[in-house]
Design an enzyme around this catalytic site. Structure first.
Site, PDB file in Angstrom:
ATOM      1  NE  ARG A  96      -4.877  -6.291  -6.407  1.00  0.00           N
ATOM      2  CZ  ARG A  96      -5.683  -5.636  -5.590  1.00  0.00           C
ATOM      3  NH1 ARG A  96      -6.819  -6.155  -5.230  1.00  0.00           N
ATOM      4  NH2 ARG A  96      -5.358  -4.437  -5.128  1.00  0.00           N
ATOM      5  CB  CYS A 147     -10.574  -6.468  -2.654  1.00  0.00           C
ATOM      6  SG  CYS A 147      -9.043  -7.341  -2.955  1.00  0.00           S
ATOM      7  CG  ASP A 174      -5.926  -4.136   4.580  1.00  0.00           C
ATOM      8  OD1 ASP A 174      -7.134  -4.103   4.316  1.00  0.00           O
ATOM      9  OD2 ASP A 174      -5.090  -3.439   3.977  1.00  0.00           O
ATOM     10  CG  ASN A 203      -2.121  -0.987   0.940  1.00  0.00           C
ATOM     11  OD1 ASN A 203      -2.274  -1.511  -0.161  1.00  0.00           O
ATOM     12  ND2 ASN A 203      -2.910  -1.247   1.973  1.00  0.00           N
TER      13      ASN A 203
HETATM   14  C1  UD1 Z   1      -6.586   1.580   1.759  1.00  0.00           C
HETATM   15  C2  UD1 Z   1      -5.840   0.308   1.474  1.00  0.00           C
HETATM   16  C3  UD1 Z   1      -6.646  -0.902   1.922  1.00  0.00           C
HETATM   17  C4  UD1 Z   1      -7.080  -0.751   3.370  1.00  0.00           C
HETATM   18  C5  UD1 Z   1      -7.744   0.608   3.616  1.00  0.00           C
HETATM   19  C6  UD1 Z   1      -8.076   0.867   5.068  1.00  0.00           C
HETATM   20  C7  UD1 Z   1      -4.561   0.939  -0.474  1.00  0.00           C
HETATM   21  C8  UD1 Z   1      -4.343   0.789  -1.923  1.00  0.00           C
HETATM   22  N1  UD1 Z   1      -5.572   0.235   0.054  1.00  0.00           N
HETATM   23  O1  UD1 Z   1      -7.769   1.513   0.955  1.00  0.00           O
HETATM   24  O2  UD1 Z   1      -5.829  -2.053   1.782  1.00  0.00           O
HETATM   25  O3  UD1 Z   1      -8.041  -1.758   3.667  1.00  0.00           O
HETATM   26  O4  UD1 Z   1      -6.884   1.662   3.144  1.00  0.00           O
HETATM   27  O5  UD1 Z   1      -6.929   0.747   5.832  1.00  0.00           O
HETATM   28  O6  UD1 Z   1      -3.828   1.619   0.210  1.00  0.00           O
HETATM   29  N2  UD1 Z   1     -14.404   6.027   1.936  1.00  0.00           N
HETATM   30  C9  UD1 Z   1     -15.458   6.822   1.535  1.00  0.00           C
HETATM   31  N3  UD1 Z   1     -15.196   7.828   0.655  1.00  0.00           N
HETATM   32  C10 UD1 Z   1     -13.953   8.069   0.168  1.00  0.00           C
HETATM   33  C11 UD1 Z   1     -12.882   7.259   0.591  1.00  0.00           C
HETATM   34  C12 UD1 Z   1     -13.151   6.240   1.485  1.00  0.00           C
HETATM   35  O7  UD1 Z   1     -16.613   6.634   1.948  1.00  0.00           O
HETATM   36  O8  UD1 Z   1     -13.784   8.988  -0.638  1.00  0.00           O
HETATM   37  C13 UD1 Z   1     -14.687   4.912   2.868  1.00  0.00           C
HETATM   38  C14 UD1 Z   1     -14.432   3.560   2.181  1.00  0.00           C
HETATM   39  O9  UD1 Z   1     -15.567   3.120   1.454  1.00  0.00           O
HETATM   40  C15 UD1 Z   1     -14.116   2.663   3.347  1.00  0.00           C
HETATM   41  C16 UD1 Z   1     -13.378   3.605   4.309  1.00  0.00           C
HETATM   42  O10 UD1 Z   1     -13.748   4.937   3.916  1.00  0.00           O
HETATM   43  O11 UD1 Z   1     -15.306   2.219   3.940  1.00  0.00           O
HETATM   44  C17 UD1 Z   1     -11.874   3.444   4.286  1.00  0.00           C
HETATM   45  O12 UD1 Z   1     -11.387   3.766   3.015  1.00  0.00           O
HETATM   46  P1  UD1 Z   1      -9.889   4.246   2.757  1.00  0.00           P
HETATM   47  O13 UD1 Z   1      -9.197   4.509   4.034  1.00  0.00           O
HETATM   48  O14 UD1 Z   1      -9.970   5.330   1.748  1.00  0.00           O
HETATM   49  O15 UD1 Z   1      -9.298   2.963   2.091  1.00  0.00           O
HETATM   50  P2  UD1 Z   1      -8.617   2.826   0.693  1.00  0.00           P
HETATM   51  O16 UD1 Z   1      -7.698   3.958   0.462  1.00  0.00           O
HETATM   52  O17 UD1 Z   1      -9.626   2.474  -0.353  1.00  0.00           O
END
Ligand code: UD1
Length: 416
Positions: A396, A116, A304, A23
């Protein structure tokens, strides 16, 4: 399609070295576009997401030189090309090109990101942040078209401390005029890794790793150099495996502070380990105790890791629970553990695990990356043979997983 065959029951001894964090690396490669001529990144893991990011860099006319785990990215002839769907849909992190291309060209055309299927995963916070910086965001068919005359630094408050939104807005803000302050920023180590890379290019950033990050825009960034942090999720996966079937299993190259929440939960279940000099030495926990886990943003227990930790809880005496607060549908792999003999029950965001249960090998389809890791752990402790289909999802995120596990005594191989 290749599949993974696992024969369970072996005890694991020896050393597993932890690779660079997926990540972090998947954010650092897009971040390299902010450098005017070149950047160098060390300890890049050889995983599928990186292969696809390199293909995207190629579309953008970057020249990449790879030497073992080092990637040198020449951005001197960077061009702003649309990022095609067959590449962006391969992973979540393709969205980081929004931030960097916006910073460099004030225009981005990119198809929806993939990743995912563990919940709805909107990117509204990224979009709202880009708009706050002065960009216009349109969705045409399945593409985001983001444009700006100029980006102007501003104060952004994130409704949720999203990892992706924090990094993406930090990247865009690096190309904005003036200062941007991100409030309620995520504090995960990946954010610190990306910030240190931008700082090495000459960007003034303070507060990464806290909930307020201040970025001074600078359109003269160059010569970024960084090393990818050790993968705290990979480390946690193998430490949990050590608690299941290790005998003095050494997990080497960890940063303890990054996995503190997992360490505390391992102590709760009664695991037998020592932590010293960037290493955890762990042996099988003979009578694990039931415990309750709630996933949280960093420094809380990582979402995770809940799927692999569930495997350990299937061996614990009594009733354990996992409360998942980050994603809506992350218990699919627990249902698959039931097919192997586990007793788990998902109800909304609460998973109940009754243990201990004996697991038996099965033929299963990997539902998502960390769920795949959970099934590997389950296969390694199960009686008999487990066959896992859909292994590209597992690859991945885990560099050389088959080689690393075989080297410590596990019986698994990729079969056609
Ligand atoms: C990243 C990680 C993933 C990990 C997650 C939380 C990467 C590529 N992936 O995912 O492995 O599980 O952090 O530690 O780094 N959300 C919203 N709106 C947004 C953004 C997020 O509602 O604009 C929500 C998401 O749906 C989710 C939560 O916030 O429920 C956490 O998302 P986020 O921290 O952004 O995770 P990712 O960056 O997608």
């Amino acid at each position: 399609m290749p599949r993974l065959k696992i024969i369970g029951g072996n005890t694991l001894s020896g050393t597993i070295s932890i690779s660079g964090a997926k990540n972090s690396a998947v954010a650092l490669l897009p971040a390299a576009l902010l450098s005017k001529t070149k950047s160098t990144i060390f300890k890049v893991p050889k995983i599928r997401d990186i292969e696809y990011l390199l293909k995207i860099l190629d579309v953008l006319n970057c020249k990449c030189k790879i030497d073992k785990d080092m990637i040198e990215i020449d951005t001197s002839n960077l061009k702003n090309a649309p990022i095609p769907e067959e590449l962006s849909e391969q992973m979540r992190a393709s969205y980081y090109f929004m931030g960097t291309l916006l910073a460099r060209f004030k225009k981005v055309e990119i198809s929806f990101p993939g990743g995912c299927h563990i919940g709805a995963r909107p990117i509204d916070l990224h979009i709202k942040g880009f708009e706050a910086l002065g960009a216009k965001v349109e969705i045409i068919k399945n593409k985001y078209i983001i444009t700006a005359d100029e980006l102007i630094g501003t104060r952004i408050y994130l409704d949720f401390a999203s990892v992706g939104a924090t990094i993406n807005l930090m990247l865009a803000a690096a190309g904005a005029k003036g200062q941007t302050i991100i409030e309620n920023a995520a504090r995960e180590p990946e954010i610190v890794n990306v910030a240190s890379f931008l700082i090495s290019m000459g960007c003034n950033i303070t507060g990464a790793g806290t909930s307020t990050i201040v970025i001074d825009g600078n359109d003269n960034l160059d010569n970024g150099v960084t090393e990818v942090f050790p993968d705290r999720i990979e480390a946690s996966t193998y430490v949990i495996l050590g608690a299941l079937i290790g005998k003095d299993l050494h997990i080497k190259g960890i940063i303890k502070d990054h996995i503190e929440a997992v360490i505390i939960k391992l102590k709760d279940v009664g695991a037998d380990f020592i932590v010293k000099n960037g290493e955890i030495i762990i042996s099988k926990c003979e009578h694990p105790k039931a415990t309750n886990v709630t996933t949280q943003v960093f420094p809380g227990f990582p979402t995770d890791v809940q799927q692999t930790f569930t495997v350990l809880l299937t061996q614990a005496e009594g009733t354990s629970t996992i409360t998942e607060t980050i994603y809506e549908s992350r218990f699919v792999s627990a249902g698959l553990l039931n097919e192997m003999g586990a007793k788990t029950d998902a109800n909304g965001n609460l998973l109940t695990i009754e243990g201990p249960t004996n697991l038996e090998g099965k033929e299963l389809y990997i539902p998502d990356l960390r769920g795949g890791a959970a099934l590997v752990l389950a296969g390694l402790i199960a009686k008999g043979e487990t066959i896992l289909d859909n292994i590209p999802l597992l690859l991945r995120g885990y560099e050389d997983i088959v080689e690393k596990l075989t080297a410590v005594g596990a019986n698994l191989e990729i079969i056609e």
